[in-house]
Design an enzyme around this catalytic site. Structure first.
Site, PDB file in Angstrom:
ATOM      1  N   PRO A 194      89.674 -71.878 -79.681  1.00 46.16           N
ATOM      2  CA  PRO A 194      89.358 -70.970 -80.800  1.00 46.16           C
ATOM      3  C   PRO A 194      90.607 -70.726 -81.647  1.00 46.16           C
ATOM      4  O   PRO A 194      91.663 -70.389 -81.123  1.00 46.16           O
ATOM      5  CB  PRO A 194      88.929 -69.667 -80.107  1.00 46.16           C
ATOM      6  CG  PRO A 194      88.615 -70.050 -78.707  1.00 46.16           C
ATOM      7  CD  PRO A 194      89.475 -71.233 -78.383  1.00 46.16           C
ATOM      8  N   GLU A 195      90.496 -70.978 -82.941  1.00 46.83           N
ATOM      9  CA  GLU A 195      91.585 -70.669 -83.861  1.00 46.83           C
ATOM     10  C   GLU A 195      91.226 -69.387 -84.606  1.00 46.83           C
ATOM     11  O   GLU A 195      90.187 -68.777 -84.350  1.00 46.83           O
ATOM     12  CB  GLU A 195      91.827 -71.850 -84.812  1.00 46.83           C
ATOM     13  CG  GLU A 195      92.349 -73.083 -84.052  1.00 46.83           C
ATOM     14  CD  GLU A 195      93.281 -73.960 -84.878  1.00 46.83           C
ATOM     15  OE1 GLU A 195      94.005 -73.422 -85.739  1.00 46.83           O
ATOM     16  OE2 GLU A 195      93.283 -75.177 -84.664  1.00 46.83           O
TER      17      GLU A 195
END
Ligand SMILES: [Zn+2]
Length: 277
Positions: free
Chosen positions: A2-3
């Site tokens: 997840p960014e």
């Protein structure tokens, strides 16, 4: 992994279900995350009233009425889901938090690189110290970026991914932003003119904003209330497209490794030939 856009998408997804709610019950099935979950977390959370759901860098900040906060980091593979009580627990559902609304927030993390930490607004956790500005916030300006990098001889791409300069520009978005700006990832940072810094800040804000609007690129597991996945795969120009034709000029996208991270670029569109001085 997840960014920032996935974390922000998650924040927006859970906020309506958390805000104003009271926690009636919490269970830690497995405390072995990147750092051990505090052993008294269920008691610590019990009967707390949520007044804010915020984000700093890739930490979700769930704030309670006494200004203490629960920090959630999704690590490499973490995700949050809202479920009804009695929904069968999936493997790797490590923590659950039940609200007075009847909904249950579940933290799922197969690789267990995520974290649940606690702090106070006036005494932020050390993981939140020394962070640069938010990329979408008002402090991240062309003047700021130019000031920070103008005396650095290192390559521009790892600097954009340095959280002390700006948070939340992960590998996917650093690659994409440099393509959109027409900048070679290995360009020494001190060759970045004020005009180029302006272009760079604009494309970083643009690529992250579009990713958030589209629900992030790598999120797989956040499920909205209606059960639909909360993400749509964004069209990427260079990331993970080695040897595929550039969407602008059809030249094969090249891949190399910079500072231990995969770099993708178009050797023609990013040849630094027409950059503003
Ligand atoms: Zn190209």
């Amino acid at each position: 992994m997840p960014e920032l856009p996935e974390v922000e998408t998650t924040r927006r997804g859970i906020e309506p279900h958390c805000l104003g709610r009271r926690i009636i019950h919490a269970v830690v099935h497995d405390p072995r995350l990147r750092w051990p979950v505090r052993s008294d977390l269920p008691e610590w959370l019990h009967d707390r009233h949520i007044i804010r759901v915020d984000r700093r860098s890739k930490y979700l900040l769930i704030e309670f009425e006494n200004n203490e906060r629960l920090l959630i980091h999704l690590g490499m593979s973490g995700s949050l889901r809202l479920v009804d009580p009695g929904t069968p627990r999936r493997k790797h559902d490590h923590i659950e938090i039940a609200f007075d609304s009847g909904r249950v927030l579940r933290y799922h993390d197969p690789r267990r690189f995520g974290a649940l930490l606690t702090d106070h607004v006036n005494n932020p956790h050390e993981r939140l110290a020394n962070l640069g500005p938010e990329p979408l916030g008002p402090e991240f300006t062309p003047e700021y970026l130019h000031q920070k990098i103008k005396n650095r001889k290192t390559a521009i791409k790892p600097l954009l991914m340095n959280a002390e300069i700006v948070v939340g520009v992960g590998n996917i978005y650093a690659n994409e932003a440099l393509f959109l700006a027409g900048i070679h990832p290995a360009m020494p940072a001190n060759e970045c003119s004020p005009a180029l810094a302006e272009r760079l800040v604009a494309v970083i804000k643009d690529v992250l904003t579009r990713a958030i609007e589209q629900g992030g690129t790598t999120l797989r597991d956040f499920v909205r209330e209606d059960g639909q996945p909360g993400y749509f795969k964004q069209t990427l120009n260079v990331y993970d497209r080695a040897d595929q034709p550039c969407r602008i000029c059809s030249t094969p996208i090249q891949k190399n490794i910079q500072a231990q991270r995969a770099t993708y670029f178009c050797p023609v569109c990013q040849n630094n030939a027409d950059l503003p001085a």
